[in-house]
Design a protein around this motif. Structure first.
Motif, PDB file in Angstrom:
ATOM      1  N   UNK A   1       0.840  -1.189   0.000  1.00 31.20           N
ATOM      2  CA  UNK A   1       0.000   0.000   0.000  1.00 31.20           C
ATOM      3  C   UNK A   1       0.879   1.244   0.000  1.00 31.20           C
ATOM      4  N   UNK A   2       0.511   2.223  -0.819  1.00 24.63           N
ATOM      5  CA  UNK A   2       1.282   3.452  -0.868  1.00 24.63           C
ATOM      6  C   UNK A   2       0.989   4.312   0.360  1.00 24.63           C
ATOM      7  N   UNK A   3       1.960   5.138   0.693  1.00 24.21           N
ATOM      8  CA  UNK A   3       1.772   6.076   1.806  1.00 24.21           C
ATOM      9  C   UNK A   3       0.620   7.022   1.524  1.00 24.21           C
ATOM     10  N   UNK A   4       0.483   7.430   0.261  1.00 19.55           N
ATOM     11  CA  UNK A   4      -0.580   8.363  -0.110  1.00 19.55           C
ATOM     12  C   UNK A   4      -1.954   7.735   0.084  1.00 19.55           C
ATOM     13  N   UNK A   5      -2.082   6.446  -0.255  1.00 16.97           N
ATOM     14  CA  UNK A   5      -3.378   5.792  -0.098  1.00 16.97           C
ATOM     15  C   UNK A   5      -3.720   5.625   1.379  1.00 16.97           C
ATOM     16  N   UNK A   6      -2.750   5.251   2.188  1.00 17.23           N
ATOM     17  CA  UNK A   6      -2.992   5.139   3.630  1.00 17.23           C
ATOM     18  C   UNK A   6      -3.397   6.492   4.214  1.00 17.23           C
ATOM     19  N   UNK A   7      -2.754   7.551   3.762  1.00 21.53           N
ATOM     20  CA  UNK A   7      -3.097   8.887   4.252  1.00 21.53           C
ATOM     21  C   UNK A   7      -4.529   9.258   3.874  1.00 21.53           C
ATOM     22  N   UNK A   8      -4.966   8.838   2.694  1.00 17.87           N
ATOM     23  CA  UNK A   8      -6.335   9.125   2.274  1.00 17.87           C
ATOM     24  C   UNK A   8      -7.336   8.417   3.185  1.00 17.87           C
ATOM     25  N   UNK A   9      -7.028   7.180   3.556  1.00 22.25           N
ATOM     26  CA  UNK A   9      -7.920   6.445   4.463  1.00 22.25           C
ATOM     27  C   UNK A   9      -8.056   7.174   5.797  1.00 22.25           C
ATOM     28  N   UNK A  10      -6.938   7.578   6.370  1.00 24.66           N
ATOM     29  CA  UNK A  10      -6.990   8.228   7.685  1.00 24.66           C
ATOM     30  C   UNK A  10      -7.648   9.602   7.602  1.00 24.66           C
ATOM     31  N   UNK A  11      -7.429  10.322   6.500  1.00 28.77           N
ATOM     32  CA  UNK A  11      -8.102  11.608   6.337  1.00 28.77           C
ATOM     33  C   UNK A  11      -9.611  11.420   6.232  1.00 28.77           C
ATOM     34  N   UNK A  12     -10.035  10.348   5.583  1.00 22.87           N
ATOM     35  CA  UNK A  12     -11.455  10.059   5.426  1.00 22.87           C
ATOM     36  C   UNK A  12     -12.109   9.646   6.736  1.00 22.87           C
ATOM     37  N   UNK A  13     -11.418   8.845   7.516  1.00 21.42           N
ATOM     38  CA  UNK A  13     -12.044   8.220   8.688  1.00 21.42           C
ATOM     39  C   UNK A  13     -11.722   8.892  10.021  1.00 21.42           C
ATOM     40  N   UNK A  14     -10.777   9.812  10.050  1.00 14.27           N
ATOM     41  CA  UNK A  14     -10.324  10.378  11.333  1.00 14.27           C
ATOM     42  C   UNK A  14     -11.454  11.052  12.104  1.00 14.27           C
ATOM     43  N   UNK A  15     -12.311  11.789  11.405  1.00 18.97           N
ATOM     44  CA  UNK A  15     -13.390  12.485  12.106  1.00 18.97           C
ATOM     45  C   UNK A  15     -14.542  11.545  12.455  1.00 18.97           C
ATOM     46  N   UNK A  16     -14.560  10.379  11.855  1.00 15.64           N
ATOM     47  CA  UNK A  16     -15.614   9.408  12.140  1.00 15.64           C
ATOM     48  C   UNK A  16     -15.231   8.460  13.259  1.00 15.64           C
ATOM     49  N   UNK A  17     -13.922   8.287  13.438  1.00 13.01           N
ATOM     50  CA  UNK A  17     -13.431   7.325  14.426  1.00 13.01           C
ATOM     51  C   UNK A  17     -12.104   7.855  14.975  1.00 13.01           C
ATOM     52  N   UNK A  18     -12.119   8.526  16.110  1.00 11.29           N
ATOM     53  CA  UNK A  18     -10.899   9.139  16.639  1.00 11.29           C
ATOM     54  C   UNK A  18      -9.800   8.136  16.996  1.00 11.29           C
ATOM     55  N   UNK A  19     -10.145   6.893  17.233  1.00 15.83           N
ATOM     56  CA  UNK A  19      -9.182   5.878  17.643  1.00 15.83           C
ATOM     57  C   UNK A  19      -8.272   5.519  16.474  1.00 15.83           C
ATOM     58  N   UNK A  20      -7.084   6.103  16.434  1.00 16.18           N
ATOM     59  CA  UNK A  20      -6.168   5.890  15.316  1.00 16.18           C
ATOM     60  C   UNK A  20      -5.739   4.430  15.197  1.00 16.18           C
ATOM     61  N   UNK A  21      -5.592   3.762  16.328  1.00 14.14           N
ATOM     62  CA  UNK A  21      -5.195   2.353  16.289  1.00 14.14           C
ATOM     63  C   UNK A  21      -6.277   1.496  15.631  1.00 14.14           C
ATOM     64  N   UNK A  22      -7.525   1.791  15.942  1.00 11.44           N
ATOM     65  CA  UNK A  22      -8.618   1.028  15.331  1.00 11.44           C
ATOM     66  C   UNK A  22      -8.718   1.323  13.841  1.00 11.44           C
ATOM     67  N   UNK A  43      -7.879  -5.016  -6.720  1.00  9.39           N
ATOM     68  CA  UNK A  43      -6.768  -4.816  -5.786  1.00  9.39           C
ATOM     69  C   UNK A  43      -6.787  -3.389  -5.258  1.00  9.39           C
ATOM     70  N   UNK A  44      -5.771  -3.051  -4.468  1.00 11.30           N
ATOM     71  CA  UNK A  44      -5.667  -1.671  -3.978  1.00 11.30           C
ATOM     72  C   UNK A  44      -5.463  -0.677  -5.110  1.00 11.30           C
ATOM     73  N   UNK A  45      -4.847  -1.106  -6.198  1.00 11.92           N
ATOM     74  CA  UNK A  45      -4.687  -0.213  -7.350  1.00 11.92           C
ATOM     75  C   UNK A  45      -6.057   0.189  -7.898  1.00 11.92           C
ATOM     76  N   UNK A  46      -6.989  -0.734  -7.898  1.00 14.05           N
ATOM     77  CA  UNK A  46      -8.361  -0.438  -8.326  1.00 14.05           C
ATOM     78  C   UNK A  46      -8.993   0.606  -7.405  1.00 14.05           C
ATOM     79  N   UNK A  47      -8.809   0.440  -6.109  1.00 13.97           N
ATOM     80  CA  UNK A  47      -9.348   1.417  -5.155  1.00 13.97           C
ATOM     81  C   UNK A  47      -8.729   2.791  -5.390  1.00 13.97           C
ATOM     82  N   UNK A  48      -7.427   2.820  -5.540  1.00 15.74           N
ATOM     83  CA  UNK A  48      -6.736   4.094  -5.754  1.00 15.74           C
ATOM     84  C   UNK A  48      -7.220   4.775  -7.029  1.00 15.74           C
ATOM     85  N   UNK A  49      -7.420   3.995  -8.086  1.00 13.19           N
ATOM     86  CA  UNK A  49      -7.889   4.559  -9.351  1.00 13.19           C
ATOM     87  C   UNK A  49      -9.295   5.146  -9.217  1.00 13.19           C
TER      88      UNK A  49
END
Length: 215
Positions: A1-22, A43-49
């Motif tokens: 997984x790319x760093x950019x894709x992981x960052x997108x996930x956390x940006x999307x979910x951070x306000x919905x779920x404050x628990x970063x570990x979860x 695959x993840x490439x499909x999600x990223x696209x």
């Protein structure tokens, strides 16, 4: 997984779920599913696209659309016919842990379930839904070389199915898509992708009628 894709996930979910570990645990669970060895196209490439594709458009509820993208192929077993329902259930189980309102959770679930058959009539004024579905089909209108890569990747996902059985099934899918009066509902995507998609689909259908994919 790319760093950019992981960052997108956390940006999307951070306000919905404050628990970063979860949030990270769910991301890793999704990554394990999308990066499984039997995944070649879904695959993840499909999600990223898809995330990149929808980001170019204004959306009424961008978070819901993006969540649907992340989860829509979370379950993908080539020989099953309930992948969309199971992916929707996965999304709903995660979203139940978040502050996302129940109506928006159900909206994510509905978007995912509608990917089961892109040829079914859709609500004509539901721009977010139509954009999501169009993005999911956008590979059909890719340049020729990318389309053939996609066709071969899908075949590898069904590698346990012998050619004698795969060929008629794939031909049926291609013919149904070609017969659909509308493949892309979003005007800009229809203008960009409809012509190339129909040429690609017809070319693959002809290849299967001749005996198999090129290369």
């Amino acid at each position: 997984m790319t760093t950019a894709l992981a960052a997108r996930w956390h940006a999307l979910t951070a306000q919905l779920l404050p628990d970063a570990q979860r949030r990270e645990a769910e991301l890793q669970r999704l990554a394990a599913a999308y990066e499984a060895p039997e995944r070649h196209y879904h695959s993840l490439a499909h999600i990223e696209n898809l995330l990149a594709r929808v980001a170019a458009f204004a959306r009424q509820d961008a978070a819901v659309v993006d969540l649907a993208i992340w989860f829509h192929d979370a379950v993908y077993e080539a020989l099953r016919h309930d992948n969309e329902a199971r992916s929707a259930d996965w999304a709903l189980a995660f979203l139940a842990e978040t502050t996302l309102e129940p109506a928006r959770r159900e909206r994510v679930v509905d978007l995912i379930r509608r990917t089961q058959d892109h040829t079914q009539p859709q609500p004509p004024h539901d721009a977010d839904l139509l954009l999501f579905l169009d993005a999911d089909l956008s590979i059909l209108g890719a340049p020729e070389a990318a389309y053939w890569d996609y066709a071969r990747q899908v075949r590898r996902e069904y590698q346990q199915v012998p050619e004698l059985l795969y060929r008629p099934g794939r031909r049926q899918v291609l013919a149904r898509l070609l017969d659909a009066p509308v493949l892309f509902h979003t005007p800009a995507l229809r203008d960009e992708l409809d012509g190339p998609a129909r040429r690609n689909l017809a070319a693959e259908l002809a290849a299967w009628e001749r005996g198999g994919l090129p290369g």
